[in-house]
Design a protein around this motif. Structure first.
Motif, PDB file in Angstrom:
ATOM      1  N   ALA A 258      26.998  32.040 -80.233  1.00  0.00           N
ATOM      2  CA  ALA A 258      27.934  31.163 -81.288  1.00  0.00           C
ATOM      3  C   ALA A 258      26.983  30.670 -82.253  1.00  0.00           C
ATOM      4  CB  ALA A 258      28.332  29.805 -80.469  1.00  0.00           C
TER       5      ALA A 258
ATOM      6  N   THR B 196      32.523  31.799 -83.360  1.00  0.00           N
ATOM      7  CA  THR B 196      33.527  31.857 -82.329  1.00  0.00           C
ATOM      8  C   THR B 196      34.547  32.052 -82.881  1.00  0.00           C
ATOM      9  OG1 THR B 196      33.510  29.824 -81.674  1.00  0.00           O
ATOM     10  CG2 THR B 196      32.012  30.768 -80.496  1.00  0.00           C
ATOM     11  N   PRO B 197      35.605  32.822 -82.451  1.00  0.00           N
ATOM     12  CA  PRO B 197      35.307  33.626 -80.855  1.00  0.00           C
ATOM     13  C   PRO B 197      34.478  34.993 -81.330  1.00  0.00           C
ATOM     14  CG  PRO B 197      37.826  33.995 -82.098  1.00  0.00           C
ATOM     15  CD  PRO B 197      37.042  32.759 -82.776  1.00  0.00           C
TER      16      PRO B 197
ATOM     17  N   SER C 293      34.887  31.810 -76.495  1.00  0.00           N
ATOM     18  CA  SER C 293      35.711  30.808 -77.331  1.00  0.00           C
ATOM     19  C   SER C 293      35.048  29.496 -77.434  1.00  0.00           C
ATOM     20  CB  SER C 293      37.099  31.186 -76.832  1.00  0.00           C
ATOM     21  OG  SER C 293      38.029  30.400 -77.670  1.00  0.00           O
TER      22      SER C 293
ATOM     23  N   LEU D 286      31.706  25.714 -74.848  1.00  0.00           N
ATOM     24  CA  LEU D 286      31.877  27.369 -74.975  1.00  0.00           C
ATOM     25  C   LEU D 286      32.327  27.778 -73.629  1.00  0.00           C
ATOM     26  CD1 LEU D 286      28.685  27.862 -76.911  1.00  0.00           C
ATOM     27  CD2 LEU D 286      31.044  28.042 -77.821  1.00  0.00           C
TER      28      LEU D 286
END
Length: 363
Positions: A11, A16-17, A258, A324
Motif C-alpha cells: 500500500a 490501493t486498490p 483494498s 487493508l
C-alpha cells in the motif's frame, strides 16, 4: 495470504486498490496444469486471456506448454512480438480490419499461427490474410458440443466447413476446436466421433483436436482423440474456480489489496475497490462480488465505480476504517484486464510490478 507487514508495504509503494499476484502460487499452478496435461497425454496450450502477459506465457512454455491460445488478434500480436512462436487464435476473425492485421502478423512474424472459424463468412475472408502473409494459414473448425456459445452445431456442418477450408487457396484444414460444458464429455465424444468419421470419408484429417476450460480439468483426457487442452484461469484461479471445485483458496494466486475507507454504519463499510477494479461479474450466481479470506463473514454486496459496498452483518471481527483487506475476485480474467500492472510478490516479499501488456486488446 499476505502478511500485515507486506500489505502495508504494498500500500505504501503502490497505493490501493492494488492487484497482487503471488509468483510462488503462479509457478505451482503452471506446474500443476502441465503435469495434468502430461498425465493425460495432451499438449498444453494455455489461454493467455487470463494473465495477458508474455512473461507469464514464457513461464508456461518453459514448463512444457506447446504454445498459447489467444482470443483476439491484438493479444496474438503482443505474444508474437514477444517471441512466442506457436499461437492459436480461438475466435472468428471477420472484416477488413481483423483480416488486414492477421495478414500483417503472418507476414511479419515467424510464429506458427492457427485460427478458428465456425462459419463460411469467416472462412471466405481468410485467404486474403494468407495471400498478404505469403504463407499457408492453418484453420480449425470450432464446434459447439453443448455450451451454446460459438461453434457449428452438428458434425455434418463441421465436415462441410472443413471441406470448404481445404478447398480454398492459402488455407489448410488443421482440425477441430471445442469447449464442452462441464460434464459434457459424452456429448463431446459423440460429436467428435461422428465428425472424425465424416472427415475420413472425405480424405481429411484433424491433426488438432483442441479441448478447453479450467472447469474441465477433472475430465482432462476423457475425450478420446483429443490432442491438446486450452486452460486459462488456472494460472491464477478465482471464486468461480473454487465454486467449480477445481481450486482451493491456497491455489488462488491473485488478490486485490483494498482499503476500508468508510464505516458509516456498524454493519456496513466501503472499500476503495469498486466495479472498475473487481468487476460486477456475479460469477455464475456467487454470493457477493468477492471473497475476503480473513473476514469470511463479510460480503461485498454491491458496487459503485470506485466503491465496494461491504455488508458486515455476519462478520465477527469487523475491519475498521483504514484496514487493508485482501479480496479474491469472482472472475479474475476481467480484473487483470482493468489494470496496467500487477504487483508481484514471492516468498513473502515484493518483487516488483509486471505490465499487463495485452490489456485492452479486444480487437
Amino acid at each position: 495470504m499476505l502478511s500485515p507487514a507486506l500489505r502495508e508495504e504494498i500500500a505504501r509503494r503502490y497505493g490501493t486498490p492494488a492487484v497482487v499476484i503471488d509468483l510462488d502460487r503462479v509457478a505451482r499452478n503452471i506446474a500443476r496444469l502441465q503435469a495434468a496435461c502430461d498425465a493425460a497425454g495432451l499438449a498444453n496450450r494455455p489461454h493467455i486471456k487470463t494473465h495477458k502477459s508474455p512473461v507469464l506465457a514464457r513461464m508456461q512454455i518453459e514448463a512444457g506448454a506447446c504454445g498459447v491460445t489467444c482470443q483476439k488478434i491484438g493479444e496474438a500480436e503482443v505474444m508474437a512480438r514477444a517471441g512466442i512462436d506457436d499461437i492459436l487464435i480461438s475466435y472468428n476473425l471477420i472484416g477488413p480490419h481483423a483480416i488486414g492485421r492477421l495478414g500483417r502478423l503472418l507476414r511479419e512474424s515467424p510464429a506458427r499461427i492457427t485460427v478458428a472459424a465456425d462459419n463460411p463468412v469467416t472462412v471466405a475472408g481468410l485467404p486474403e490474410a494468407a495471400r498478404a502473409g505469403g504463407r499457408t494459414l492453418d484453420v480449425v473448425v470450432e464446434c459447439d458440443t453443448g455450451r451454446r456459445r460459438a461453434g457449428v452445431e452438428t458434425p455434418g456442418e463441421a465436415v462441410a466447413l472443413a471441406r470448404d477450408i481445404a478447398g480454398r487457396s492459402g488455407l489448410a484444414f488443421a482440425g477441430l476446436l471445442m469447449y464442452p460444458p462441464t460434464g459434457g464429455v459424452a456429448d463431446a465424444q459423440a460429436f467428435l466421433d461422428a465428425a472424425q468419421a465424416g472427415l475420413t470419408e472425405h480424405g481429411l484429417e484433424a491433426r488438432i483436436v483442441s479441448t478447453g476450460g479450467t472447469p474441465n480439468l477433472p475430465e482432462l483426457g476423457r475425450v478420446r482423440g483429443a490432442t491438446e487442452h486450452r486452460a486459462g484461469t488456472v494460472i491464477f484461479n478465482d471464486r468461480m474456480m473454487m465454486a467449480a471445485g477445481v481450486a482451493g483458496l491456497e491455489d488462488c494466486a491473485l488478490a486485490v489489496l483494498s482499503r476500508v475507507v468508510s464505516r458509516a454504519g456498524p454493519a456496513r463499510g466501503i472499500l476503495d475497490a469498486g466495479s472498475k477494479t473487481l468487476t460486477s461479474d456475479p460469477g455464475g450466481g456467487l454470493d457477493g462480488f468477492g471473497l475476503l479470506p480473513d473476514h469470511p463473514g463479510a460480503r461485498i454486496s454491491a458496487f459503485a465505480e470506485e466503491h465496494g459496498f461491504l455488508d458486515l452483518a455476519a462478520c465477527g471481527e469487523r475491519p475498521g476504517v483504514g484496514a487493508l483487506v485482501e479480496v479474491v475476485p469472482n472472475h479474475v480474467c476481467v480484473v487483470v484486464n482493468m489494470v496496467d500492472a500487477l504487483v508481484t510478490v514471492r516468498d513473502g516479499a515484493i518483487v516488483g510490478t509486471l505490465p499487463v501488456e495485452a490489456r485492452g486488446m479486444i480487437t
